[in-house]
Design a protein around this motif. Structure first.
Motif, mmCIF file in Angstrom:
data_model
loop_
_atom_site.group_PDB
_atom_site.id
_atom_site.type_symbol
_atom_site.label_atom_id
_atom_site.label_comp_id
_atom_site.label_asym_id
_atom_site.label_seq_id
_atom_site.Cartn_x
_atom_site.Cartn_y
_atom_site.Cartn_z
ATOM 1 N N PHE A 17 -6.280 2.866 -3.570
ATOM 2 C CA PHE A 17 -6.348 1.437 -3.276
ATOM 3 C C PHE A 17 -5.110 0.634 -3.678
ATOM 4 C CE2 PHE A 17 -10.894 2.540 -3.338
ATOM 5 C CZ PHE A 17 -11.298 1.941 -2.154
ATOM 6 N N ARG A 18 -4.109 1.253 -4.278
ATOM 7 C CA ARG A 18 -3.001 0.458 -4.834
ATOM 8 C C ARG A 18 -2.256 -0.367 -3.785
ATOM 9 N NH1 ARG A 18 1.571 5.021 -6.369
ATOM 10 N NH2 ARG A 18 1.221 6.375 -4.567
ATOM 11 N N ASN A 19 -2.116 0.131 -2.551
ATOM 12 C CA ASN A 19 -1.404 -0.629 -1.512
ATOM 13 C C ASN A 19 -2.271 -0.877 -0.278
ATOM 14 O OD1 ASN A 19 1.135 -0.784 -2.893
ATOM 15 N ND2 ASN A 19 1.456 1.385 -2.408
ATOM 16 N N ARG A 20 -3.565 -0.789 -0.435
ATOM 17 C CA ARG A 20 -4.451 -0.858 0.730
ATOM 18 C C ARG A 20 -4.847 -2.301 1.037
ATOM 19 N NH1 ARG A 20 -6.479 2.826 3.796
ATOM 20 N NH2 ARG A 20 -5.526 4.324 2.378
ATOM 21 N N LYS A 21 -4.785 -2.631 2.330
ATOM 22 C CA LYS A 21 -5.163 -3.963 2.790
ATOM 23 C C LYS A 21 -6.587 -3.942 3.336
ATOM 24 C CE LYS A 21 -1.053 -5.605 1.973
ATOM 25 N NZ LYS A 21 -0.829 -6.557 0.855
ATOM 26 N N VAL A 55 -6.578 -12.990 -10.462
ATOM 27 C CA VAL A 55 -5.592 -11.912 -10.354
ATOM 28 C C VAL A 55 -5.944 -10.866 -9.301
ATOM 29 C CG1 VAL A 55 -4.956 -12.209 -12.776
ATOM 30 C CG2 VAL A 55 -6.639 -10.462 -12.167
ATOM 31 N N GLY A 56 -7.152 -10.926 -8.737
ATOM 32 C CA GLY A 56 -7.521 -10.003 -7.676
ATOM 33 C C GLY A 56 -8.441 -8.889 -8.134
ATOM 34 N N GLN A 83 -10.647 -4.127 -11.531
ATOM 35 C CA GLN A 83 -11.355 -2.840 -11.512
ATOM 36 C C GLN A 83 -10.558 -1.752 -12.211
ATOM 37 O OE1 GLN A 83 -13.709 -2.028 -7.611
ATOM 38 N NE2 GLN A 83 -12.117 -3.483 -7.041
ATOM 39 N N LEU A 84 -9.255 -1.700 -11.933
ATOM 40 C CA LEU A 84 -8.420 -0.638 -12.509
ATOM 41 C C LEU A 84 -8.383 -0.722 -14.029
ATOM 42 C CD1 LEU A 84 -6.466 1.721 -12.086
ATOM 43 C CD2 LEU A 84 -4.609 0.037 -11.939
ATOM 44 N N PHE A 85 -8.104 -1.913 -14.557
ATOM 45 C CA PHE A 85 -8.001 -2.043 -16.010
ATOM 46 C C PHE A 85 -9.357 -1.874 -16.698
ATOM 47 C CE2 PHE A 85 -3.915 -3.985 -14.888
ATOM 48 C CZ PHE A 85 -3.098 -3.358 -15.813
ATOM 49 N N SER A 86 -10.433 -2.269 -16.028
ATOM 50 C CA SER A 86 -11.757 -2.042 -16.599
ATOM 51 C C SER A 86 -12.028 -0.550 -16.761
ATOM 52 C CB SER A 86 -12.825 -2.677 -15.696
ATOM 53 O OG SER A 86 -14.121 -2.374 -16.160
#
Length: 406
Positions: free
Chosen positions: A191-195, A79-80, A85-88
């Motif tokens: 980081f939500r939309n960062r490439k 899932v990436g 990281q966010l959900f953790s």
């Protein structure tokens, strides 16, 4: 002096903005890391657990960490790294609020297991994220920057935690929850939309080697390397389990004073890691650096048996910090170099797994050896094990072939 300053600043040049932001997220998160170093003292002093029960609960943290590292590596490939990281970070918040309500061995063991299961999924995803956002020639220094932030946070957290524990242990858990919440918010916003550099990496031809797309579980040399990393970390993590108990039992140190010496370790790593890594990677091979770090780790525990006094504790801690600086960033880098783009999550999961396994065995073995034979035997045994581990690193890494990080 000017040459030293130039060398020091060169260690920080060329790092990407996302690498700095990942370090800031780590700094905020680890600044709230007050619970783990004091968890053993909390169980003995506040909950009146025995030394053996304390070791059992701390080992449950390790078991959860093993499961979390395995799950984190698998989920990262599926899932990436961003979502993992966010959900953790988010899900650890309610767990820290729950822990102060658990006051039996069984309840606290389950609670600590769940906490580490959730929190340790972060580690492999974070490692993949560092590689994703870093320039290929800055991978080692990006890992070092992240670890430097972690150790700065580790110096702030225990120092603050030691004083909070003198008031109420509950504040330790709440402080961890607040820090995790703010680090999650910062991470999501930035980081939500960062490439990153994944597209560039995907367009770069990958050498046809026997390691291409191979499962890390079938990579025998890498698995041997990971076992050695785990043994090193089992010994090193006495820092989080038996060392605080040693300070309390043998030196009769207060929680505040224990917090100060743990904070000292974080400051040393913060000040020296980037510089020493920058120098070491130019002058020594990764094998030599890891072997040297392992030997220094063994010597740091041996120092505790050679003399008595506060200066001994700080000298041993300083040497332990040097060992950490030299060994740990290069262990992560070797793992990345052994993997490919498509297997990076799995490889970093094994790397995190080797560290998390140490959370099981370090407190479980350490507390029992200390209880039955005493701390001096524990420190002698640790030094001998690390000497043998350094020999293992020398011969295993001599045979390993590493891919160039793309």
């Amino acid at each position: 002096m000017k040459e030293f300053l130039r060398l020091y600043l060169d260690a920080y040049r060329g790092l990407s903005a996302p690498a700095w932001m990942l370090a800031l997220v780590m700094l905020i998160n680890r600044s709230g890391a007050m619970v783990i170093p004091f968890l053993g003292v909390y169980m003995i002093n506040h909950l009146s657990f025995s030394l053996e029960d304390t070791g059992t609960v701390l080992s449950c943290f390790g078991i959860g960490a093993v499961a979390g590292s395995f799950a984190g590596g698998w989920l990262t490939d599926k899932v990436g790294h961003f979502k993992v990281q966010l959900f953790s970070l988010i899900l650890t918040v309610p767990m820290f609020f729950l822990l102060p309500e658990l006051n039996t061995v069984m309840k606290l063991a389950i609670g600590v297991f769940m906490l580490s299961l959730i929190s340790e999924t972060f580690r492999p995803a974070n490692s993949v994220s560092i590689a994703y956002y870093s320039k290929p020639d800055n991978i080692i220094r990006s890992f070092s920057l992240n670890r430097m932030a972690m150790n700065l946070g580790f110096s702030i957290g225990p120092a603050l935690g030691g004083f909070l524990a003198a008031i109420s242990y509950t504040f330790l858990f709440y402080g961890n929850a607040i820090a995790a919440f703010f680090s999650a918010i910062l991470f999501f916003i930035y980081f939500r939309n960062r490439k990153g550099n994944e597209k560039k990496a995907a367009e770069t031809p990958v050498e046809e080697t026997e390691l291409k797309e191979r499962s890390p579980y079938k990579d025998i040399l890498f698995m041997l390397f990971s076992i050695l990393c785990s043994i090193f970390t089992i010994c090193f993590f006495q820092l989080l389990s038996t060392l605080p108990l040693y300070y309390r039992e043998v030196y009769q140190m207060t929680e505040a004073n224990i917090g100060v010496i743990l904070a000292f370790s974080g400051v040393v790593v913060f000040l020296l890691e980037m510089l020493l890594v920058h120098i070491a990677e130019k002058r020594l091979s990764p094998r030599d650096i890891i072997v040297l770090g392992t030997l220094l780790c063994g010597f740091s525990f041996l120092i505790l048996n050679l003399a008595h006094g506060m200066w001994v504790l700080y000298t041993a801690m300083f040497v332990l910090c040097l060992a950490e600086i030299l060994a740990m960033p290069f262990m992560a880098t070797i793992t990345l170099q052994r993997s490919t783009i498509k297997t990076r999550g799995a490889y970093m999961g094994i790397n995190a797994l080797s560290v998390s396994a140490a959370h099981v065995f370090s407190p479980f073995v350490g507390t029992r050896v200390a209880a039955v034979y005493g701390f001096p035997v524990l420190w002698w045994g640790t030094a001998i094990v690390l000497l043998l581990t350094s020999i293992g690193f020398f011969f295993v890494m001599k045979r390993m072939k590493l891919n160039t990080i793309k």
